[in-house]
Design a protein around this motif. Sequence first.
Motif, short mmCIF file in Angstrom:
data_model
loop_
_atom_site.label_atom_id
_atom_site.label_comp_id
_atom_site.label_asym_id
_atom_site.label_seq_id
_atom_site.Cartn_x
_atom_site.Cartn_y
_atom_site.Cartn_z
N LEU A 5 0.82 -1.21 0.00
CA LEU A 5 0.00 0.00 0.00
C LEU A 5 0.85 1.26 0.00
O LEU A 5 0.53 2.24 -0.67
CB LEU A 5 -0.95 0.00 1.21
CG LEU A 5 -2.05 -1.05 1.18
CD1 LEU A 5 -2.81 -1.04 2.50
CD2 LEU A 5 -2.99 -0.82 0.01
N GLY A 6 1.96 1.22 0.74
CA GLY A 6 2.88 2.36 0.73
C GLY A 6 3.48 2.57 -0.65
O GLY A 6 3.53 3.70 -1.16
N GLY A 7 3.93 1.49 -1.27
CA GLY A 7 4.47 1.58 -2.63
C GLY A 7 3.44 2.05 -3.63
O GLY A 7 3.74 2.84 -4.53
N LEU A 8 2.21 1.60 -3.46
CA LEU A 8 1.13 2.02 -4.35
C LEU A 8 0.88 3.52 -4.22
O LEU A 8 0.69 4.21 -5.22
CB LEU A 8 -0.15 1.23 -4.04
CG LEU A 8 -1.39 1.56 -4.87
CD1 LEU A 8 -1.15 1.28 -6.34
CD2 LEU A 8 -2.58 0.76 -4.35
N TRP A 9 0.89 4.03 -2.99
CA TRP A 9 0.70 5.47 -2.81
C TRP A 9 1.83 6.27 -3.46
O TRP A 9 1.59 7.27 -4.12
CB TRP A 9 0.57 5.87 -1.34
CG TRP A 9 0.58 7.36 -1.23
CD1 TRP A 9 1.56 8.16 -0.74
CD2 TRP A 9 -0.44 8.25 -1.74
NE1 TRP A 9 1.23 9.47 -0.89
CE2 TRP A 9 0.01 9.57 -1.50
CE3 TRP A 9 -1.66 8.05 -2.37
CZ2 TRP A 9 -0.75 10.68 -1.86
CZ3 TRP A 9 -2.40 9.17 -2.72
CH2 TRP A 9 -1.95 10.47 -2.47
#
Length: 193
Positions: free
Chosen positions: A178-182
């Motif tokens: 999720l962090g990488g997606l953001w």
Amino acid sequence: MEKELKYVDLVEQPISMHPKKFALWLFMVTVVMIFAALTSAYIVRQAEGNWLEYDLPEIFWFTSGIVLLSSVFLHWAYISAKKDNLLQLRIGMSIAVALGIAFLVGQWYSWVALVDRQVFFVGNPSGSFLYVFTGLHGLHLISGVIFLIIVLISSFRYKVHSQSMDTMEMATSYWHFLGGLWIYLFMFLLLNH
């Protein structure tokens, strides 16, 4: 004297993965496909014209730092769990949860900043895309925070330790995803805005 040929059947070990981990990875692939489709649609629609130009909310920089910092603390908690350091595990998980909630609050304030700039969900598609990107990511992040809270509670019940890492590994993978997606979405918006 004839030599006998012996056939030995080599049994290959199947690649094994915990079924819940496999389901999580399938889910993450699905999320990647959804956001790939949305970013492709964004580029196609932007090329058609009638595109509202506005500055991205500055709070996106802060929320990006928050989500990266939460991943650092979660990774610290993960390493602590592998070493059976339950105090550091709980501290790291607690900070990661708090930072996850702070990220969500920051995203809410980004919507407030957009409204102040007269960028709304309905109207021009450029605003609509931004609300869909941040809203859909926020929805996934809410599920991530809930997952982290479940692991945090499990750590207080002594269910997360070096011999029981499945839920911790899944939560860590999902949160880093999720962090990488953001970061991907933010960079995409910076470069294509």
